[in-house]
Design a protein around this motif. Sequence first.
Motif, PDB file in Angstrom:
ATOM      1  N   ALA A 108       5.479  -4.081  -6.946  1.00  0.00           N
ATOM      2  CA  ALA A 108       4.616  -5.154  -6.448  1.00  0.00           C
ATOM      3  C   ALA A 108       4.449  -6.252  -7.491  1.00  0.00           C
ATOM      4  O   ALA A 108       4.458  -6.002  -8.695  1.00  0.00           O
ATOM      5  N   VAL A 109       4.290  -7.462  -6.987  1.00  0.00           N
ATOM      6  CA  VAL A 109       4.084  -8.640  -7.818  1.00  0.00           C
ATOM      7  C   VAL A 109       2.811  -9.317  -7.336  1.00  0.00           C
ATOM      8  O   VAL A 109       2.528  -9.347  -6.141  1.00  0.00           O
TER       9      VAL A 109
ATOM     10  N   ASN B 191       0.820  -1.208   0.000  1.00  0.00           N
ATOM     11  CA  ASN B 191       0.000   0.000   0.000  1.00  0.00           C
ATOM     12  C   ASN B 191       0.860   1.268   0.000  1.00  0.00           C
ATOM     13  O   ASN B 191       0.582   2.230   0.712  1.00  0.00           O
ATOM     14  N   THR B 192       1.900   1.226  -0.810  1.00  0.00           N
ATOM     15  CA  THR B 192       2.777   2.389  -0.961  1.00  0.00           C
ATOM     16  C   THR B 192       2.864   2.767  -2.443  1.00  0.00           C
ATOM     17  O   THR B 192       2.514   1.963  -3.321  1.00  0.00           O
ATOM     18  N   ASP B 193       3.365   3.958  -2.714  1.00  0.00           N
ATOM     19  CA  ASP B 193       3.535   4.388  -4.103  1.00  0.00           C
ATOM     20  C   ASP B 193       4.464   3.456  -4.874  1.00  0.00           C
ATOM     21  O   ASP B 193       4.283   3.258  -6.075  1.00  0.00           O
TER      22      ASP B 193
END
Length: 134
Positions: free
Chosen positions: A84-85, A76-78
Amino acid sequence: MTRHEDIKKQIRELFNKHKLAVLSTHQAGQPYANLIAFVGKEDLKEVFFVTPQATRKFANLSADSRVAILINSSLNTDADFHEAVAVTALGNAEKIKETEKDTILSLYLTKHPYLEAFATSPTCAVVRVTITTY
C-alpha cells in the motif's frame, strides 16, 4: 525519470485510481476526520470535494481553512503492509465561487457520476483545497 517526477506520477495514480480520501479538520484543537469522495487536478495543485453545508466538517473548514487529506491505496488485506501507498496533502480549503461551479462539478461528476443528485443539491458546497505541500 527523476525521483521527483516518479513521486508525482505515483500521486497522480492514487488520485486517478482511488475515489475516497480522509479529510482532517479541527475545531478548538480537537481533530475531526471524514471520508470524502474527491477529485484532483492533473497538476496536483488542487483537490475538490462536495459536502453538505450543515455539517461539522463544513463548519470546521469555514472557521479554519487549514486541512490535511490522506489518500491511500490500501484494500484492507495483509498485502497492504508491503504494497500500500499513502500520501498526505496539506492545504487550505475554500468554498468555490458560483462562477466556477459548473466546471468543477463536471470534473467531479466524471469521476463520481453516481453522486450527481448529492453534488448538485442546493444544500451542498463544492470545496477546493489548494495544496501547499505533500
